[in-house]
Design a protein around this motif. Sequence first.
Motif, PDB file in Angstrom:
ATOM      1  N   ILE A   1      95.443 104.337 -24.768  1.00 53.96           N
ATOM      2  CA  ILE A   1      93.900 103.847 -24.890  1.00 53.96           C
ATOM      3  C   ILE A   1      93.158 104.106 -23.387  1.00 53.96           C
ATOM      4  CG2 ILE A   1      92.473 102.040 -25.223  1.00 53.96           C
ATOM      5  CD1 ILE A   1      94.676 101.074 -27.245  1.00 53.96           C
ATOM      6  N   ALA A   2      93.924 103.717 -22.573  1.00 52.07           N
ATOM      7  CA  ALA A   2      93.402 103.827 -21.101  1.00 52.07           C
ATOM      8  C   ALA A   2      93.354 105.483 -20.719  1.00 52.07           C
ATOM      9  CB  ALA A   2      94.389 103.121 -20.083  1.00 52.07           C
ATOM     10  N   ASP A   3      94.140 106.235 -20.948  1.00 52.92           N
ATOM     11  CA  ASP A   3      93.914 107.366 -20.657  1.00 52.92           C
ATOM     12  C   ASP A   3      92.743 108.194 -21.645  1.00 52.92           C
ATOM     13  OD1 ASP A   3      96.161 107.653 -19.258  1.00 52.92           O
ATOM     14  OD2 ASP A   3      97.616 108.385 -20.640  1.00 52.92           O
ATOM     15  N   TYR A   4      92.603 107.766 -22.660  1.00 57.00           N
ATOM     16  CA  TYR A   4      91.576 108.250 -23.610  1.00 57.00           C
ATOM     17  C   TYR A   4      90.315 107.907 -23.186  1.00 57.00           C
ATOM     18  CZ  TYR A   4      89.229 109.639 -27.900  1.00 57.00           C
ATOM     19  OH  TYR A   4      88.027 110.204 -28.760  1.00 57.00           O
ATOM     20  N   PHE A   5      89.953 106.671 -22.767  1.00 56.91           N
ATOM     21  CA  PHE A   5      88.899 106.268 -22.313  1.00 56.91           C
ATOM     22  C   PHE A   5      88.630 106.432 -20.701  1.00 56.91           C
ATOM     23  CE2 PHE A   5      89.033 103.816 -26.322  1.00 56.91           C
ATOM     24  CZ  PHE A   5      87.645 104.423 -26.974  1.00 56.91           C
TER      25      PHE A   5
ATOM     26  N   THR B   1      92.512 113.503 -27.052  1.00 51.79           N
ATOM     27  CA  THR B   1      93.272 113.039 -28.154  1.00 51.79           C
ATOM     28  C   THR B   1      93.866 111.736 -27.958  1.00 51.79           C
ATOM     29  OG1 THR B   1      93.984 115.334 -28.956  1.00 51.79           O
ATOM     30  CG2 THR B   1      95.061 113.507 -30.072  1.00 51.79           C
ATOM     31  N   LEU B   2      93.770 110.635 -28.759  1.00 48.76           N
ATOM     32  CA  LEU B   2      94.413 109.441 -28.482  1.00 48.76           C
ATOM     33  C   LEU B   2      95.819 109.515 -28.858  1.00 48.76           C
ATOM     34  CD1 LEU B   2      93.773 106.496 -27.910  1.00 48.76           C
ATOM     35  CD2 LEU B   2      93.355 106.060 -30.586  1.00 48.76           C
ATOM     36  N   ALA B   3      96.641 109.472 -27.714  1.00 48.44           N
ATOM     37  CA  ALA B   3      98.335 109.386 -28.154  1.00 48.44           C
ATOM     38  C   ALA B   3      98.739 108.431 -27.177  1.00 48.44           C
ATOM     39  CB  ALA B   3      98.582 110.868 -27.760  1.00 48.44           C
ATOM     40  N   LEU B   4     100.170 108.138 -27.505  1.00 51.67           N
ATOM     41  CA  LEU B   4     100.827 107.223 -26.687  1.00 51.67           C
ATOM     42  C   LEU B   4     101.005 107.799 -25.162  1.00 51.67           C
ATOM     43  CD1 LEU B   4     103.884 106.461 -29.304  1.00 51.67           C
ATOM     44  CD2 LEU B   4     101.796 105.097 -28.592  1.00 51.67           C
ATOM     45  N   SER B   5     101.002 107.191 -24.328  1.00 50.03           N
ATOM     46  CA  SER B   5     101.054 107.446 -22.671  1.00 50.03           C
ATOM     47  C   SER B   5     102.431 107.433 -22.276  1.00 50.03           C
ATOM     48  CB  SER B   5     100.109 106.443 -21.914  1.00 50.03           C
ATOM     49  OG  SER B   5     100.283 107.024 -20.762  1.00 50.03           O
ATOM     50  N   ASN B   6     102.897 108.211 -21.352  1.00 49.20           N
ATOM     51  CA  ASN B   6     104.174 108.155 -20.625  1.00 49.20           C
ATOM     52  C   ASN B   6     103.919 106.990 -19.667  1.00 49.20           C
ATOM     53  OD1 ASN B   6     105.127 110.260 -21.955  1.00 49.20           O
ATOM     54  ND2 ASN B   6     104.496 112.017 -20.488  1.00 49.20           N
ATOM     55  N   ASP B   7     102.740 106.517 -19.494  1.00 48.56           N
ATOM     56  CA  ASP B   7     102.472 105.457 -18.436  1.00 48.56           C
ATOM     57  C   ASP B   7     102.606 104.101 -19.442  1.00 48.56           C
ATOM     58  OD1 ASP B   7     101.734 103.387 -16.764  1.00 48.56           O
ATOM     59  OD2 ASP B   7      99.419 104.093 -16.798  1.00 48.56           O
ATOM     60  N   LYS B   8     103.831 103.692 -19.706  1.00 48.31           N
ATOM     61  CA  LYS B   8     104.060 102.610 -20.546  1.00 48.31           C
ATOM     62  C   LYS B   8     104.823 101.526 -20.020  1.00 48.31           C
ATOM     63  CE  LYS B   8     107.727 105.267 -22.697  1.00 48.31           C
ATOM     64  NZ  LYS B   8     108.219 106.020 -23.788  1.00 48.31           N
ATOM     65  N   MET B   9     104.598 100.326 -20.625  1.00 48.28           N
ATOM     66  CA  MET B   9     105.459  99.142 -20.393  1.00 48.28           C
ATOM     67  C   MET B   9     106.660  99.022 -21.609  1.00 48.28           C
ATOM     68  SD  MET B   9     103.323  96.434 -18.129  1.00 48.28           S
ATOM     69  CE  MET B   9     104.682  95.890 -17.292  1.00 48.28           C
ATOM     70  N   ILE B  10     106.006  98.956 -22.919  1.00 47.63           N
ATOM     71  CA  ILE B  10     106.636  98.730 -24.177  1.00 47.63           C
ATOM     72  C   ILE B  10     106.666 100.200 -24.865  1.00 47.63           C
ATOM     73  CG2 ILE B  10     106.792  97.621 -26.186  1.00 47.63           C
ATOM     74  CD1 ILE B  10     105.477  95.385 -24.845  1.00 47.63           C
ATOM     75  N   ALA B  11     105.628 100.744 -25.345  1.00 49.65           N
ATOM     76  CA  ALA B  11     105.467 101.762 -26.244  1.00 49.65           C
ATOM     77  C   ALA B  11     104.281 102.705 -25.774  1.00 49.65           C
ATOM     78  CB  ALA B  11     105.194 101.417 -27.735  1.00 49.65           C
ATOM     79  N   GLY B  12     103.584 102.586 -24.882  1.00 49.49           N
ATOM     80  CA  GLY B  12     102.570 103.405 -24.324  1.00 49.49           C
ATOM     81  C   GLY B  12     101.295 103.427 -24.965  1.00 49.49           C
TER      82      GLY B  12
ATOM     83  N   TRP C   1      90.039 104.423 -18.231  1.00 49.09           N
ATOM     84  CA  TRP C   1      89.950 103.204 -17.800  1.00 49.09           C
ATOM     85  C   TRP C   1      91.369 103.138 -17.125  1.00 49.09           C
ATOM     86  CZ3 TRP C   1      88.458 100.686 -23.074  1.00 49.09           C
ATOM     87  CH2 TRP C   1      87.440 100.589 -23.499  1.00 49.09           C
ATOM     88  N   SER C   2      91.578 101.814 -16.566  1.00 47.26           N
ATOM     89  CA  SER C   2      92.673 101.386 -15.774  1.00 47.26           C
ATOM     90  C   SER C   2      93.842 101.048 -16.754  1.00 47.26           C
ATOM     91  CB  SER C   2      92.498 100.334 -14.845  1.00 47.26           C
ATOM     92  OG  SER C   2      93.600  99.569 -14.515  1.00 47.26           O
ATOM     93  N   SER C   3      95.029 101.388 -16.685  1.00 49.98           N
ATOM     94  CA  SER C   3      95.894 100.913 -17.784  1.00 49.98           C
ATOM     95  C   SER C   3      96.242  99.338 -17.851  1.00 49.98           C
ATOM     96  CB  SER C   3      97.370 101.931 -17.701  1.00 49.98           C
ATOM     97  OG  SER C   3      97.822 101.751 -16.480  1.00 49.98           O
ATOM     98  N   GLY C   4      96.275  98.871 -16.298  1.00 50.73           N
ATOM     99  CA  GLY C   4      96.602  97.460 -16.111  1.00 50.73           C
ATOM    100  C   GLY C   4      95.486  96.608 -16.629  1.00 50.73           C
ATOM    101  N   GLY C   5      94.165  97.252 -16.486  1.00 50.32           N
ATOM    102  CA  GLY C   5      93.095  96.394 -17.526  1.00 50.32           C
ATOM    103  C   GLY C   5      93.067  96.374 -18.811  1.00 50.32           C
ATOM    104  N   VAL C   6      93.482  97.376 -19.215  1.00 44.49           N
ATOM    105  CA  VAL C   6      93.382  97.583 -20.846  1.00 44.49           C
ATOM    106  C   VAL C   6      94.856  96.530 -21.192  1.00 44.49           C
ATOM    107  CG1 VAL C   6      94.112  98.805 -22.768  1.00 44.49           C
ATOM    108  CG2 VAL C   6      92.718  99.618 -21.014  1.00 44.49           C
ATOM    109  N   ARG C   7      95.806  96.734 -20.420  1.00 40.94           N
ATOM    110  CA  ARG C   7      97.045  95.583 -20.862  1.00 40.94           C
ATOM    111  C   ARG C   7      96.432  94.341 -20.745  1.00 40.94           C
ATOM    112  NH1 ARG C   7     100.273  99.521 -17.659  1.00 40.94           N
ATOM    113  NH2 ARG C   7     101.139 100.774 -19.122  1.00 40.94           N
ATOM    114  N   LEU C   8      95.677  93.888 -19.728  1.00 41.87           N
ATOM    115  CA  LEU C   8      95.191  92.493 -19.386  1.00 41.87           C
ATOM    116  C   LEU C   8      94.336  92.041 -20.675  1.00 41.87           C
ATOM    117  CD1 LEU C   8      95.188  90.189 -17.649  1.00 41.87           C
ATOM    118  CD2 LEU C   8      93.229  91.224 -16.298  1.00 41.87           C
ATOM    119  N   ALA C   9      93.368  92.812 -20.963  1.00 39.21           N
ATOM    120  CA  ALA C   9      92.611  92.656 -21.941  1.00 39.21           C
ATOM    121  C   ALA C   9      93.300  92.569 -23.458  1.00 39.21           C
ATOM    122  CB  ALA C   9      91.585  93.779 -22.092  1.00 39.21           C
TER     123      ALA C   9
END
Length: 65
Positions: free
Chosen positions: A21-25, A5-16, A27-35
């Motif tokens: 999105i990174a957890d769902y797919f 399920t697409l949900a806000l993550s606890n691995d967050k910088m602002i809101a998760g 992917w790396s959360s850093g890569g998603v943030r950079l993109a």
Amino acid sequence: MSDKTLALSNDKMIAGVCGGIADYFGWSSGGVRLAYVLLSVLSAAFPGLFIYIVLWLLMPKKDTI
């Protein structure tokens, strides 16, 4: 069927949002943030900021699923 399920993550910088999105797919959360930052800057920032806020409001929190 997947139980992901697409949900806000606890691995967050602002809101998760990017972390969720990174957890769902898977992917790396850093890569998603950079993109996200690159796409926002290249699209004059407003659309990226608007989409982020909408996702923040619509995505459920991971602990409420």
